[in-house]
Design a protein around this motif. Structure first.
Motif, PDB file in Angstrom:
ATOM      1  N   ARG A  72       0.851  -0.986   0.122  1.00  0.00           N
ATOM      2  CA  ARG A  72      -0.021   0.009  -0.158  1.00  0.00           C
ATOM      3  C   ARG A  72       0.872   1.168   0.010  1.00  0.00           C
ATOM      4  O   ARG A  72       0.527   2.223  -0.645  1.00  0.00           O
ATOM      5  N   ARG A  73       1.847   1.221   0.619  1.00  0.00           N
ATOM      6  CA  ARG A  73       2.914   2.190   0.712  1.00  0.00           C
ATOM      7  C   ARG A  73       3.644   2.667  -0.738  1.00  0.00           C
ATOM      8  O   ARG A  73       4.252   3.521  -0.863  1.00  0.00           O
ATOM      9  N   ALA A  74       3.518   1.689  -1.557  1.00  0.00           N
ATOM     10  CA  ALA A  74       4.233   1.979  -2.851  1.00  0.00           C
ATOM     11  C   ALA A  74       3.258   1.703  -4.194  1.00  0.00           C
ATOM     12  O   ALA A  74       3.222   0.684  -4.783  1.00  0.00           O
ATOM     13  N   LEU A  75       2.425   2.715  -4.310  1.00  0.00           N
ATOM     14  CA  LEU A  75       1.783   2.819  -5.517  1.00  0.00           C
ATOM     15  C   LEU A  75       2.420   3.287  -6.836  1.00  0.00           C
ATOM     16  O   LEU A  75       3.236   4.080  -6.607  1.00  0.00           O
ATOM     17  N   HIS A 112       5.666  -4.100  -7.735  1.00  0.00           N
ATOM     18  CA  HIS A 112       5.983  -2.905  -6.925  1.00  0.00           C
ATOM     19  C   HIS A 112       6.737  -1.900  -7.964  1.00  0.00           C
ATOM     20  O   HIS A 112       7.625  -2.473  -8.712  1.00  0.00           O
ATOM     21  N   ALA A 117       7.191   5.643  -9.425  1.00  0.00           N
ATOM     22  CA  ALA A 117       5.996   6.070  -8.799  1.00  0.00           C
ATOM     23  C   ALA A 117       5.992   7.561  -9.023  1.00  0.00           C
ATOM     24  O   ALA A 117       6.822   8.311  -8.645  1.00  0.00           O
ATOM     25  N   ASN A 122       3.461   8.563  -3.131  1.00  0.00           N
ATOM     26  CA  ASN A 122       3.690   8.112  -1.908  1.00  0.00           C
ATOM     27  C   ASN A 122       4.372   8.899  -1.013  1.00  0.00           C
ATOM     28  O   ASN A 122       5.188   9.567  -1.423  1.00  0.00           O
ATOM     29  N   ARG A 123       4.334   8.184   0.424  1.00  0.00           N
ATOM     30  CA  ARG A 123       5.228   9.157   1.284  1.00  0.00           C
ATOM     31  C   ARG A 123       6.575   9.240   1.112  1.00  0.00           C
ATOM     32  O   ARG A 123       7.442  10.187   0.868  1.00  0.00           O
ATOM     33  N   THR A 125       9.778   7.317  -1.887  1.00  0.00           N
ATOM     34  CA  THR A 125       9.854   6.386  -3.027  1.00  0.00           C
ATOM     35  C   THR A 125      11.377   5.546  -2.802  1.00  0.00           C
ATOM     36  O   THR A 125      12.390   6.073  -2.463  1.00  0.00           O
ATOM     37  N   ASN A 412      -4.041  11.560  -2.362  1.00  0.00           N
ATOM     38  CA  ASN A 412      -3.198  10.304  -1.906  1.00  0.00           C
ATOM     39  C   ASN A 412      -2.244  11.238  -0.852  1.00  0.00           C
ATOM     40  O   ASN A 412      -2.105  10.716   0.185  1.00  0.00           O
ATOM     41  N   ARG A 413      -1.728  12.499  -1.321  1.00  0.00           N
ATOM     42  CA  ARG A 413      -0.959  13.136  -0.444  1.00  0.00           C
ATOM     43  C   ARG A 413      -1.505  13.612   0.810  1.00  0.00           C
ATOM     44  O   ARG A 413      -1.144  13.456   1.959  1.00  0.00           O
ATOM     45  N   ALA A 416      -1.767  10.522   3.380  1.00  0.00           N
ATOM     46  CA  ALA A 416      -0.545   9.965   3.900  1.00  0.00           C
ATOM     47  C   ALA A 416       0.034  10.614   5.346  1.00  0.00           C
ATOM     48  O   ALA A 416      -0.370  11.733   5.648  1.00  0.00           O
TER      49      ALA A 416
END
Ligand SMILES: Cc1cc2nc3c(=O)[nH]c(=O)nc-3n(C[C@H](O)[C@H](O)[C@H](O)COP(=O)(O)O)c2cc1C
Length: 416
Positions: A72-75, A112, A117, A122-123, A125, A412-413, A416
């Motif tokens: 989930r942390r790596a879209l 992944h 990304a 994501n928070r 990369t 998304n930001r 996070a």
């Protein structure tokens, strides 16, 4: 090494038995098309399930889903579906049931993105090494942080975890996304992977990651469950993964017992997977990576699927006749003519053809994402229960998608 069971010149309608013992009904495979139809939390939506109603009825022997994320942390992009725990299993079951309703195999593509990304999604990369993108794409993708050894082990486990859940929810196989510049492909590349530990350095070390992922997935799904991989013939990038290294990787995966190797090529920086490479022999034969497939076939018996460029019945049948491959991989035609395989299997040409897209504005065309935005819009239309519009103007879709994606990133930001 497991061996291929069928050696005569096949027709599109012939079945294919895979090394694991499972059989595909025919030689048409839908390659992965990222649907971007997940919720902001990465859950499966009704629209995603509805889209697969179109394809499950298409007659394709194999349907490969768009990439599903293992973390989930790596879209990779807004709207990616994530499968890492039990929170959404009923919707995954519905997706699998719909996709397999008419006898097609339905494989989940596991991915992944690593450094590929979209910036801000994501928070953080992560990638094998902290190598940024080349100037053209650097504004859109952050320079990644190099993964720690324990994090690499965790990602390997996650591939296995998602594969086990795919099996549990009714998908009939999985495909590792080892192509197009995402994490597995980054580990293989001498440009992206500058590590000096077990996971980098020599070509053999750079292969450790993909082989460890394969072993873990096999351990979790068992010997009777199909595992495939999509792999680049080459990255077509200065200092990148070459055909020689790709062949060595394929040898190693075949030795390990993989069931199907799908050949593609390119990365976001060199998107030859959609645009092909300007080479006479390739153009004459439609498919972009047939020459490479022939080299593979000369020494590897593992079933091969080749994707990219196939348009005509003649092109597909002559590729099968050449014995360079077992499965014809088709991507974009499924977004504009979802029942294309039914016609092809009847010996008819498709009504529509995949053609080069242009907005009419050079700067926008050079942006590189036009193929993705235009085709994604067609998928979304089908998800809403509507028919695709094969002659839609490229500029219209570009503007709509820019608005939608921009909003997705912001959402998304905030989360996070
Ligand atoms: C909108 C879109 C989304 C795609 N998403 C994926 C993906 O999730 N995984 C993948 O391996 N390839 C993806 N691809 C590449 C296709 O699977 C395929 O390799 C490419 O379209 C070339 O095949 P074609 O000439 O038959 O379209 C995507 C292509 C498009 C146009």
């Amino acid at each position: 090494m497991r061996t291929r069971t069928q050696k005569t010149q096949p027709s599109l309608g012939d079945s294919l038995t895979l090394p694991c013992g499972e059989a595909l009904n025919n030689r048409i495979g839908k390659s992965a098309l990222s649907e971007a139809l997940g919720t902001a939390e990465g859950c499966v939506t009704e629209n995603l399930v509805r889209l697969y109603k179109n394809w499950s009825n298409s007659g394709a022997g194999l349907i490969i889903t768009g990439n599903v994320m293992i973390d989930r942390r790596a879209l990779g992009e807004p709207g990616n579906v994530v499968l890492e725990d039990d929170r959404d299993l009923n919707m995954f079951k519905r997706w699998a049931k719909t996709g397999t309703a008419h006898g097609s195999h339905l494989w989940m593509q596991l991915n992944h993105p690593g450094k590929q990304a979209i910036r801000g999604l994501n928070r953080e990369t992560v990638a094998p090494s902290a190598i940024g993108f080349r100037p053209k794409l650097a504004p859109y993708f952050a320079t990644p942080r190099a993964l720690k050894a324990a994090e690499i082990e965790n990602i390997i486990e996650r591939f296995g975890n998602t594969a086990a859940r795919a099996k549990k929810t009714g998908f009939t196989g999985v495909q590792l996304h080892g192509a197009h510049g995402y994490l597995i492909s980054q580990f293989l590349s001498p440009h992206h992977n500058r590590r000096e530990d077990h996971w980098g350095g020599s070509p053999e070390n750079r292969r450790h990651f993909v082989l460890a992922v394969y072993d873990e997935v096999r351990r979790r799904v068992g010997n009777d469950f199909p595992i495939g991989i999509k792999l680049n013939s080459a990255d077509f990038q200065r200092g990148g993964f070459t055909e020689e290294e790709s062949l060595d990787t394929i040898r190693a995966l075949a030795e390990a017992g993989i069931d199907l190797i799908e050949i593609s090529g390119g990365t976001y920086e060199e998107p030859v997977m959609q645009l092909g490479k300007p080479k006479d022999s390739t153009v004459a034969r439609e498919a972009y990576f047939l020459d490479f497939a022939e080299k593979v076939r000369a020494e590897i018996e593992t079933p091969l699927m080749v994707t990219g460029g196939f348009r005509s019945l003649d092109g597909m049948q002559s590729a099968l006749n050449s014995n360079a491959l077992d499965i014809i991989g088709l991507g974009r035609i499924f977004a504009i003519e979802p029942d294309a395989p039914t016609k092809l299997l009847r010996g008819e040409e498709t009504v529509h053809k995949v053609k080069p897209l242009s907005t009419g504005i050079k700067y926008v065309d050079r942006f590189g994402s036009l193929e993705i935005t235009w085709y994604t819009r067609q998928l979304h239309r089908m998800g809403r229960g509507k028919a695709p519009v094969p002659d839609e103007h490229a500029l219209k879709s570009f503007l709509f998608d820019l608005r939608a994606k921009g909003f997705g990133i912001v959402k998304n930001r905030l989360r996070a």
